[in-house]
Design an enzyme around this catalytic site. Structure first.
Site, PDB file in Angstrom:
ATOM      1  N   HIS A  73       0.840  -1.114  -0.062  1.00 41.69           N
ATOM      2  CA  HIS A  73       0.056  -0.011  -0.041  1.00 41.69           C
ATOM      3  C   HIS A  73       0.873   1.103  -0.011  1.00 41.69           C
ATOM      4  O   HIS A  73       1.900   1.257   0.522  1.00 41.69           O
ATOM      5  CB  HIS A  73      -0.826   0.000   1.271  1.00 41.69           C
ATOM      6  CG  HIS A  73      -2.095   1.195   1.177  1.00 41.69           C
ATOM      7  ND1 HIS A  73      -1.643   2.242   1.431  1.00 41.69           N
ATOM      8  CD2 HIS A  73      -3.087   0.972   0.781  1.00 41.69           C
ATOM      9  CE1 HIS A  73      -2.840   3.162   1.206  1.00 41.69           C
ATOM     10  NE2 HIS A  73      -3.744   2.437   1.083  1.00 41.69           N
ATOM     11  N   GLU A  90      -3.832   2.385  -7.433  1.00 43.59           N
ATOM     12  CA  GLU A  90      -4.061   3.230  -6.545  1.00 43.59           C
ATOM     13  C   GLU A  90      -3.367   4.618  -6.864  1.00 43.59           C
ATOM     14  O   GLU A  90      -2.123   4.677  -6.321  1.00 43.59           O
ATOM     15  CB  GLU A  90      -4.187   2.884  -5.035  1.00 43.59           C
ATOM     16  CG  GLU A  90      -5.002   1.700  -4.751  1.00 43.59           C
ATOM     17  CD  GLU A  90      -5.357   1.605  -2.980  1.00 43.59           C
ATOM     18  OE1 GLU A  90      -6.535   2.001  -2.925  1.00 43.59           O
ATOM     19  OE2 GLU A  90      -4.313   1.609  -2.363  1.00 43.59           O
TER      20      GLU A  90
HETATM   21  P1  PGA Z   1      -9.316   6.304   0.160  1.00 43.43           P
HETATM   22  O1  PGA Z   1      -8.248   5.055   0.385  1.00 43.43           O
HETATM   23  O2  PGA Z   1     -10.641   5.461  -0.419  1.00 43.43           O
HETATM   24  O3  PGA Z   1      -9.934   6.783   1.536  1.00 43.43           O
HETATM   25  O4  PGA Z   1      -8.832   7.260  -0.840  1.00 43.43           O
HETATM   26  C1  PGA Z   1      -7.882   4.100  -0.601  1.00 43.43           C
HETATM   27  C2  PGA Z   1      -6.802   3.305  -0.199  1.00 43.43           C
HETATM   28  O5  PGA Z   1      -5.949   3.857   0.418  1.00 43.43           O
HETATM   29  O6  PGA Z   1      -6.933   2.093  -0.267  1.00 43.43           O
END
Ligand code: PGA
Length: 252
Positions: A95, A167
């Site tokens: 992550h 992401e």
């Molecule tokens: P968020 O986080 O939906 O709060 O943007 C996503 C993540 O970090 O997995």
């Protein structure tokens, strides 16, 4: 056909008791939906009780991280066999918060991916470019490099067990979501790269979008051909919002 998968990433929110209450409410709300896989990733301290709450039910359990070794002198760490014992089917790895705050590298992520596969868990491998990468026009190169490094050593025969989460860092927790077109373009490039690495398995492998997914933008993102689900942070903490994102996945 790839079954969509919606993952709640609680990050460092919710105690074990709060997670259990959420778990039973979530199962009551969306547990009977078909055609979507629902996964919840609570804090380590909540995994045991959440695992019992979800046992034999439709919602699957995920950890948020794992250590690369099965055991050893690693104070504060948790291994894949320990997670498997508690009923975890998945673990998030790489992550961006762990990459930025805890020194996670593509190399350490690849070791964790190997540990999870060896332990019978499915890795949810996160990649995504920074705002600087995007503004410099090198988003795709940045994601490609992360993916290559993070998945180094995975055999094609195990590739279908992977889940990749795209992401973009500039969209995480910022309320600034990638447009469905930007996200689709990134997902398509990721799938092409996975195809080069793993062959036909890339067609079955699920690629999730993450970064400010909300009930009001989920449907448009999930309608994209290469977006197979969502990794949801902030919005997952609100049961009604998360349930609505899960429902949006079923409608696609
Ligand atoms: P968020 O986080 O939906 O709060 O943007 C996503 C993540 O970090 O997995």
């Amino acid at each position: 056909m790839r079954t969509p998968i919606i993952v709640a990433n609680f990050k460092m929110h919710r105690t074990a008791a709060e997670t259990v209450a959420y778990a039973s409410a979530l199962v009551a709300e969306v547990g009977d939906l078909e055609g979507v896989e629902i996964v919840v990733a609570p804090a380590f301290t909540a995994l045991d009780r959440a695992g019992q709450a979800f046992a034999n039910g439709p919602v699957k359990l995920s950890a948020q991280d794992v250590h690369a070794e099965p055991h050893g002198a690693f104070t504060g760490e948790v291994s894949a066999p320990m997670l498997a014992e508690l009923g975890c089917a998945y673990s998030i790895v790489g992550h961006s918060e762990r990459r930025a705050l805890y020194g996670e590298t593509d190399k350490s992520v690849s070791a964790k991916v190997a540990a999870l596969l060896a332990g019978g868990l499915r890795p949810i491998v996160c990649v995504g470019e920074s705002l600087e990468d995007r503004e410099a026009g090198c988003s795709q190169a940045a994601v490609e490099a992360q993916l290559r490094g993070s998945l180094a050593g995975v055999e094609a025969a195990r590739a279908e067990e992977l889940v990749v989460a795209y992401e973009p860092i500039w969209a995480i927790g910022t309320g600034r979501t990638a447009t469905p077109e930007i996200a689709q373009e990134a997902h398509q490039a990721i799938r092409a790269q996975l195809g080069e690495a793993f062959g036909p398995a890339a067609q079955s492998l699920r690629i999730l979008y993450g970064g400010s997914v909300q009930p009001d933008n989920a449907a448009a993102l999930l309608a994209q051909p290469d977006i197979d689900g969502a990794l949801v942070g902030g919005a997952s903490l609100d049961l009604a919002s998360f349930a609505s994102i899960v429902r949006a996945a079923v409608k696609q």
